[in-house]
Design an enzyme around this catalytic site. Structure first.
Site, mmCIF file in Angstrom:
data_model
loop_
_atom_site.group_PDB
_atom_site.id
_atom_site.type_symbol
_atom_site.label_atom_id
_atom_site.label_comp_id
_atom_site.label_asym_id
_atom_site.label_seq_id
_atom_site.Cartn_x
_atom_site.Cartn_y
_atom_site.Cartn_z
ATOM 1 N N PRO A 204 0.819 -1.211 0.000
ATOM 2 C CA PRO A 204 0.000 0.000 0.000
ATOM 3 C C PRO A 204 0.853 1.263 0.000
ATOM 4 O O PRO A 204 1.963 1.264 0.534
ATOM 5 C CB PRO A 204 -0.817 -0.107 1.293
ATOM 6 N N THR A 206 2.351 2.806 -2.460
ATOM 7 C CA THR A 206 3.483 2.918 -3.372
ATOM 8 C C THR A 206 3.130 3.650 -4.664
ATOM 9 O O THR A 206 3.965 3.748 -5.554
ATOM 10 C CB THR A 206 4.042 1.524 -3.720
ATOM 11 N N THR A 209 -2.504 3.693 -7.373
ATOM 12 C CA THR A 209 -3.645 4.504 -7.798
ATOM 13 C C THR A 209 -3.171 5.699 -8.611
ATOM 14 O O THR A 209 -3.732 6.037 -9.650
ATOM 15 C CB THR A 209 -4.426 4.999 -6.563
ATOM 16 N N GLU A 425 12.962 -0.518 28.063
ATOM 17 C CA GLU A 425 13.538 0.058 26.840
ATOM 18 C C GLU A 425 15.059 -0.064 26.834
ATOM 19 O O GLU A 425 15.660 -0.347 25.800
ATOM 20 C CB GLU A 425 13.128 1.522 26.684
ATOM 21 N N ASP A 500 6.070 -7.185 21.844
ATOM 22 C CA ASP A 500 7.428 -7.625 21.475
ATOM 23 C C ASP A 500 7.430 -9.129 21.220
ATOM 24 O O ASP A 500 7.998 -9.608 20.237
ATOM 25 C CB ASP A 500 8.419 -7.348 22.618
HETATM 26 P P1 ADP Z 1 -1.546 2.856 -3.556
HETATM 27 O O1 ADP Z 1 -2.640 2.952 -4.549
HETATM 28 O O2 ADP Z 1 -0.353 2.103 -4.056
HETATM 29 O O3 ADP Z 1 -1.956 2.379 -2.190
HETATM 30 P P2 ADP Z 1 -1.573 5.693 -3.797
HETATM 31 O O4 ADP Z 1 -1.382 5.857 -5.251
HETATM 32 O O5 ADP Z 1 -2.979 5.820 -3.314
HETATM 33 O O6 ADP Z 1 -0.974 4.330 -3.283
HETATM 34 O O7 ADP Z 1 -0.643 6.736 -3.040
HETATM 35 C C1 ADP Z 1 -1.105 7.570 -2.011
HETATM 36 C C2 ADP Z 1 -0.402 8.895 -2.043
HETATM 37 O O8 ADP Z 1 0.971 8.734 -1.740
HETATM 38 C C3 ADP Z 1 -0.430 9.533 -3.392
HETATM 39 O O9 ADP Z 1 -1.561 10.320 -3.551
HETATM 40 C C4 ADP Z 1 0.843 10.373 -3.398
HETATM 41 O O10 ADP Z 1 0.633 11.609 -2.734
HETATM 42 C C5 ADP Z 1 1.787 9.564 -2.561
HETATM 43 N N1 ADP Z 1 2.630 8.702 -3.406
HETATM 44 C C6 ADP Z 1 2.662 7.356 -3.354
HETATM 45 N N2 ADP Z 1 3.545 6.861 -4.239
HETATM 46 C C7 ADP Z 1 4.089 7.916 -4.863
HETATM 47 C C8 ADP Z 1 5.075 8.050 -5.888
HETATM 48 N N3 ADP Z 1 5.683 6.983 -6.444
HETATM 49 N N4 ADP Z 1 5.399 9.293 -6.295
HETATM 50 C C9 ADP Z 1 4.806 10.367 -5.746
HETATM 51 N N5 ADP Z 1 3.867 10.305 -4.775
HETATM 52 C C10 ADP Z 1 3.505 9.095 -4.326
HETATM 53 ZN ZN ZN Z 2 9.417 -3.551 24.286
#
Ligand code: ADP
Ligand code: ZN
Length: 597
Positions: A204, A206, A209, A425, A500
């Site tokens: 997630p 990355t 979308t 800790e 942990d």
């Molecule tokens: P996914 O669909 O993989 O879960 P998203 O596309 O929804 O992730 O990413 C969420 C937000 O994180 C995006 O709107 C953007 O602001 C930021 N983001 C994630 N990946 C990138 C990337 N490779 N480059 C720039 N911004 C990113």
């Molecule tokens: Zn601990």
């Protein structure tokens, strides 16, 4: 050929529903009319004697018994009625008609005031219910909105490939698809076959979308997006209807991009269990497969789906002609992170001399979404401190907040609890500094954050693509360091170590069942639902326990040999709440000086 066969499937269903609706209306009108007739025809009131005479007369044609009311229909269709409360007397009349083989009809009793109120109430409820069902049906037939998001190519939130950083391979793979979307017909004439079902796989945040949206906007076509989980409906069959509606819309808009987020919610393997929810999911998935098979080469619809779990998808989904191109979207490396930071820093004012590469180096494992969040939090912190620009301390603060949760100020913890937390800790820190292959300890704090009372933060010094056995063992030892210190320094145990322990056991279990790092050898246990012999499971359990107890012993040894350092560290924590890497080092070097002295 009947005309409805000429229509595509979705319209056929529409016709069916319309037909059913008209039919229901017709029945309703006819029923009402009959009712109207029987009540409004002129009826002659007669007495019982007259009734008995009439029943034996040739004029009588049929008898209707309506509760206490007896109605005689004559040959000329005129009606005569009388009230006969006495059951025996009623029976006598009925017998007269019966003997002559004349038709007798029984109707329900005439309702009293209360009964009729109940009846009306019921009728109104029924109407309301029918209305509701009709509305749902209407909504599911395409009248509903909020099913999916539609973005115009030239909308205000337009994103381009320039906004997506660190995922160049994925961008390259999508280039052909964009070409296709720009001019599907030309693409077809030239004999090209662009993939029209693309699976973006990765963790997630990355940018999956973002990539799909940017692809649509780069091609200048509409972007239709929907979440896989929105197909899980309360009413059976509506998920499939939603899929149909989505593709009807897509065909209208074509060329366009359809994006299905988290497709695993609807694309799980079929036939897993016989409960109705999974049967409904199967039906939804079948509909998706049907729609994807129905693409004509030229109709210019590209479906992009995202998932973090390609392994649990139904194999039918990834067959040729469906989602036959898989693109991995992984966490960015240090260069990629810097590029992503670049994108998000465009609208920020950064302090002179603060390099984005420095942030990138300190954030291994951060996703694009995490990085965007980091800069955002840093900007908020800078604003709160009335700073002229975002500086290092704001970025550090934001990173701690994201890694460890927000600090919880303003609530009292008693000194005894602070001390116990500090010892726990310190145990993590001592083990973390001793082991050779773990991630370096970066910060330790006994300020409560989120649900934790204290945190020891270690950050990988580089991007780890490969995790060796020694690294995993060191991680387990470090996780158990807190419990070891509780036992050795305080001679007690706290429930605070439960998380942990959970994480340590999780790592150990994966070492045994996935990585083959135990005396059981290369072993892959697969999914929990796969059948396994009890003996094997027992041995896995044993091997996992062996790893844990070996590392527990190791952690206890380290803690036992570092009592002076731990005491110093605890004192420092009691005084300042949080110690950074440098201050931690001071505690440990002091000890060496003391020893030397
Ligand atoms: P996914 O669909 O993989 O879960 P998203 O596309 O929804 O992730 O990413 C969420 C937000 O994180 C995006 O709107 C953007 O602001 C930021 N983001 C994630 N990946 C990138 C990337 N490779 N480059 C720039 N911004 C990113
Ligand atoms: Zn601990």
């Amino acid at each position: 050929m009947p005309f409805s066969r000429l229509l595509p499937r979705s319209q056929k269903t529409g016709v069916m529903v319309a037909t059913a609706f008209v039919f229901a209306l017709l029945v309703a009108v006819l029923t009402l009319q009959t009712y109207y007739h029987t009540t409004k025809t002129v009826v002659e009131e007669i007495n019982f004697t007259q009734l008995r005479v009439l029943s034996e007369a040739a004029a009588a044609a049929s008898l209707t018994v309506d509760g206490e009311m007896l109605i005689v229909k004559k040959q000329d269709n005129s009606l005569s009625q009388t009230i006969v409360p006495n059951a025996v007397a009623q029976q006598e009349i009925i017998n007269l008609f019966g003997k002559r083989n004349l038709p007798i009809e029984f109707r329900s009793e005439k309702p009293g005031a209360f009964a009729s109120a109940v009846n009306w109430g019921f009728a109104i409820l029924m109407l309301a219910f029918i209305g509701l069902v009709g509305w749902r049906l209407y909504a599911s037939m395409g009248g509903g909105s909020g099913d999916f998001n539609l973005e115009d190519a030239r909308g205000s939130q337009s994103v381009t490939f320039a906004d997506v950083a660190g995922v160049d391979e994925a961008k390259n793979e999508l280039a052909e698809t964009i070409e296709f979307l720009r001019d599907p017909e030309r693409f077809g004439r030239l004999g090209g076959r662009a993939p029209r079902g693309i699976l973006l796989c990765g963790p997630p945040g990355t940018g999956k979308t973002l990539l799909a949206r940017a692809a649509a906007h780069e091609a200048g076509v509409p972007f239709l997006s929907v979440s896989g989980s929105s197909f899980q409906e309360k009413f059976a069959g509506l998920g499939a209807a939603r899929v149909r509606r989505l593709f009807t819309k897509a065909r209208q808009l074509s060329p366009c991009v359809v994006f299905i987020d988290e497709i695993d919610a609807l694309g799980r393997r079929r036939g897993r269990s016989s409960d109705s929810a999974s049967a409904d999911q199967d039906q939804t998935l079948n509909q998706l497969l049907i729609e994807m098979d129905g693409f004509a080469q030229l109709n210019g619809v590209v479906v992009i789906a995202s998932t973090n779990r390609p392994d649990i998808l139904d194999q039918a989904l990834t067959r040729p002609g469906r989602f036959d191109r898989e693109i991995a979207v992984n966490l960015a490396d240090v260069r990629g992170r810097e590029q992503i930071l670049n994108v998000h820093a465009r609208k920020l004012k950064l302090e002179e001399g603060m390099e984005l590469s420095w942030i990138a180096r300190g954030t291994p494992g951060f996703s694009g979404a995490d990085l965007a969040n980091l800069l955002n939090e840093a900007a908020i912190a800078a604003t709160r401190h009335d700073a002229a620009a975002v500086g290092r301390e704001h970025v550090e603060y934001a990173r701690d907040k994201i890694l460890m949760g927000a600090e919880r100020h303003g609530f009292m913890i008693d000194e005894d609890e602070r001390y116990t937390t500090a010892v726990h800790e310190a145990g993590h820190v001592a083990v973390g500094l001793d082991v050779k292959n773990g991630d370096p300890v970066h910060k330790v704090s006994i300020l409560p954050r989120g649900r934790a009372l204290g945190v020891t933060q270690s950050l990988p010094d580089r991007d780890r693509l490969m995790k060796k056995r020694e690294y995993l063992e060191d991680q387990i030892a470090m996780l158990l360091g807190g419990r070891a210190a509780e036992q050795i320094v305080l001679d007690t145990m706290t429930a605070g170590a439960s998380n942990d322990i959970e994480r340590a056991v999780e790592i150990a279990r994966r070492m045994v069942t996935e990585f083959g790092m135990s005396p059981l050898g290369p072993l892959h246990l697969g999914k929990p639902e796969d059948p396994h012999s009890q003996t094997l499971l027992d041995r896995v359990e044993q091997a996992t326990n062996d790893i844990i107890s070996a590392q527990m012993t190791r952690a206890r040894d380290i803690v036992g040999s570092r009592r002076i350092e731990i005491d110093l560290l605890v004192a420092g924590l009691m005084e300042r709440d949080t110690l950074d890497a440098e201050e931690i080092q001071i505690c440990f070097n002091l000890k060496q000086k003391q020893r030397a002295a």
